[in-house]
Design a protein around this motif. Structure first.
Motif, short mmCIF file in Angstrom:
data_model
loop_
_atom_site.label_atom_id
_atom_site.label_comp_id
_atom_site.label_asym_id
_atom_site.label_seq_id
_atom_site.Cartn_x
_atom_site.Cartn_y
_atom_site.Cartn_z
N VAL A 159 0.74 -1.37 -0.08
CA VAL A 159 0.16 -0.07 -0.01
C VAL A 159 0.62 1.20 -0.12
N ARG B 90 -6.55 3.29 5.30
CA ARG B 90 -6.21 4.05 6.33
C ARG B 90 -4.33 4.48 5.05
N TYR C 99 -1.62 8.07 1.47
CA TYR C 99 0.10 8.22 0.80
C TYR C 99 -0.14 8.69 -0.84
N ARG D 46 -5.99 8.65 15.42
CA ARG D 46 -5.00 8.62 14.24
C ARG D 46 -4.89 10.06 13.25
N ASP E 147 -1.21 15.15 11.64
CA ASP E 147 -0.26 16.21 11.70
C ASP E 147 0.71 15.96 11.38
N GLN E 148 1.94 14.66 11.09
CA GLN E 148 3.23 15.23 11.08
C GLN E 148 3.52 14.35 9.08
N HIS E 149 2.32 13.99 8.70
CA HIS E 149 2.35 14.79 7.22
C HIS E 149 2.56 15.79 6.85
N ALA F 202 8.80 8.47 15.57
CA ALA F 202 8.79 8.16 14.46
C ALA F 202 7.34 7.63 13.46
N SER F 203 6.48 8.19 12.84
CA SER F 203 5.65 7.86 11.96
C SER F 203 5.98 7.17 11.06
N VAL F 204 5.43 6.29 10.61
CA VAL F 204 5.79 5.55 9.80
C VAL F 204 5.07 5.83 8.36
N HIS G 100 9.10 -2.00 5.83
CA HIS G 100 8.47 -1.03 4.90
C HIS G 100 8.48 -0.29 3.52
N THR H 115 4.11 -3.14 16.93
CA THR H 115 2.08 -3.02 17.50
C THR H 115 1.09 -3.98 16.43
N ASP H 116 1.44 -4.64 15.56
CA ASP H 116 0.60 -5.28 15.04
C ASP H 116 0.59 -6.47 15.11
N VAL I 108 2.38 2.75 21.06
CA VAL I 108 2.31 2.80 19.92
C VAL I 108 0.42 4.28 19.72
N PHE I 109 0.39 2.85 20.06
CA PHE I 109 -1.67 3.79 19.81
C PHE I 109 -1.87 4.08 21.42
N ARG J 82 -5.81 -6.43 12.62
CA ARG J 82 -4.93 -7.57 13.80
C ARG J 82 -6.01 -8.54 15.23
#
Ligand code: EPZ
Length: 437
Positions: free
Chosen positions: A33, A100, A104, A129, A132-134, A169-171, A198, A311-312, A334-335, A378
């Protein structure tokens, strides 16, 4: 797949059977994704291999097609993408609200066309979720970003390389900013970047096409802007979370399973934890063999960014810990809240109490079959694991979530000796829908 039909569908699992044999792991959902939208940056034809046959990939292909991108499956896991004639940067709301990873599309379209209008991301419902960092990254590059009518609208006259320090450290933010910066003038550095496999996979794909991205997999990523990218053939990495789910499936059913087509390095945190719990885990070139311990020993879990415990895999390992001797503590860092699945697990006999971000798991609770509902991807996997260990029959509904991230899960589990089938709801008494899919 018609979500309406899938909402009625459920799994029927007769548990308490040890899983034995081999299972092949598919391509990584969270790499797919990211790499599929990253192909929008390429003015030409890309061929992506090892894509998993899951809903999220289908969702992405349908939205790319609606944008004028020519997408053709060469076989069930190989996709040819020609993004040379994209006709719009406006994504319609009904296309991607459930996913989610739709975010991208913002970074890819902003990077290539300097404009994007994309619905706010959907996806799993655990905690807030934000993105803001994006947005902070896009604005640092020179874009104007507005959130209105449930969509993110971004545009820039020019994208200029800059230094961006992520608050966490947002993926998603790391990958999104990386995509937006591929053609930006000058050098962009992302500090406090996430390091998940990923992210490295997406950077490797872009570099193969001609991008200049250094440091992916570390906490500082440097992107030097280039003029354009060339279409290439790329095979994505195997799924770290699918791998972990089957490793835990072996452990919880008293089984002995060889998980093939994996990258053992990506699994080190789980391998160590299963060994701590008494399992025999052997990791070689591209496979990991898990032999269950009897009894399992309790252990404590703290989810962290990669290479910490993912976390997943938290719902899945928590389910395993219900079968371990002793009390275990699971700390989700993480969440905000990723324990919605616990009340469904309790219906199967688990004894777990929640204290904020901590779950206290009382071991060796006897699991027995019941009707349960998946609340997210999950969580659905965790309920599958519990059902495989439980005595009697379990019915799991809201399969839409599970189908988003697990390719051919019924076939793979059946091949390992599980008694599991997908039911269309007509041959069973209807169960009330407790959650909107
Ligand atoms: C990705 O989500 C994965 N999804 C998730 O996997 C995974 O759980 C997560 O990374 C963490 O590893 C995809 O890759 C599609 P984050 P993402 O940004 O990018 C906060 C699955 O099951 N945050 O790393 O959304 C956020 O709220 C899915 O495959 C902000 O505050 O995760 C969270 O608390 C579930 N602001 C933390 O950071 C932002 O702008 C980590 O989120 C971004 C994130």
């Amino acid at each position: 797949m018609n979500k309406g039909r899938v909402i009625l569908e459920h799994f029927i699992i007769n548990g308490n059977k040890p899983l034995k044999g081999k299972v092949q792991i598919s391509g990584a959902k969270n790499a797919a994704v990211a790499v599929i939208p990253a192909a929008l940056l390429v003015d030409g034809v890309c061929i992506l291999e090892n894509l998993p046959c899951i809903e999220d990939v289908q969702s992405y292909v349908s939205v790319l097609r609606s944008m004028g991108v020519v997408c053709e499956f060469l076989d069930e896991s190989t996709l040819q993408i020609d993004a040379s004639k994209v006709c719009t940067t406006n994504i319609s709301p009904e296309q991607l609200k459930d996913m989610r990873a739709s975010y991208y599309l913002i970074g890819a379209l902003l990077g290539r066309y300097k404009k994007a209008n994309v619905p706010m991301p959907g996806g799993c419902n655990f905690g807030v979720r934000p993105i803001d960092q994006h947005i902070k990254g896009f604005e640092s590059l020179g874009a104007k970003v507005v959130i209105e009518h449930g969509a993110v609208t971004a545009h820039a006259d020019k994208l200029l390389g800059t230094q961006i320090f992520l608050d966490m450290a947002s993926v998603g933010a790391t990958i999104n900013i990386m995509m937006a910066a591929v053609f930006a003038e000058g050098i962009t550095t992302i500090e406090n970047a996430a390091k998940e496999p990923h992210i490295v996979d997406c950077a490797n794909f872009l570099n193969m096409c001609g991008a200049k991205i250094k440091g992916a997999g570390t906490d500082v990523i440097r992107i030097t802007g280039v003029e354009k990218l060339e279409g290439k053939r790329y095979s994505i990495i195997p799924d770290q979370i699918e791998t972990g789910t089957y490793m835990i499936a072996a452990a919880i059913t008293g089984g002995d399973v060889k998980v093939c087509n994996v990258i053992p390095k990506h699994m080190e945190s789980l391998t160590a934890k299963l060994q701590e719990m008494g399992c025999t885990v052997i990791a070689q070139e591209d496979w990991i063999k898990v032999k269950a311990a009897n009894p399992l020993t309790a252990a404590n879990i703290k989810t962290l960014y990669y290479p910490g415990f993912p976390t997943d895999l938290q719902p899945q390992i928590t389910t395993l810990l219900t079968q371990a001797e002793g009390v275990s503590y699971v700390n989700e860092t993480v969440f905000d809240t990723r324990f919605q699945y616990v009340d469904q697990l309790t219906r199967l006999g688990a004894k777990i109490t929640l204290e904020g971000r901590m779950a206290v798991v009382e071991g060796t609770s006897r699991l027995t079959g019941a009707d349960v509902v998946a609340t997210d991807l999950r969580a659905g996997a965790a309920l599958m694991l519990a059902a495989l260990a439980a005595e009697g029959t379990t019915k799991i509904s809201n399969l839409y979530y599970i189908d988003r991230g697990y390719e051919k899960i019924v076939e793979k589990l059946t091949a390992l000796g599980a008694d599991v089938r997908r039911s269309n709801g007509e041959d069973e008494s209807q169960i009330p829908m407790l959650y909107e899919a």
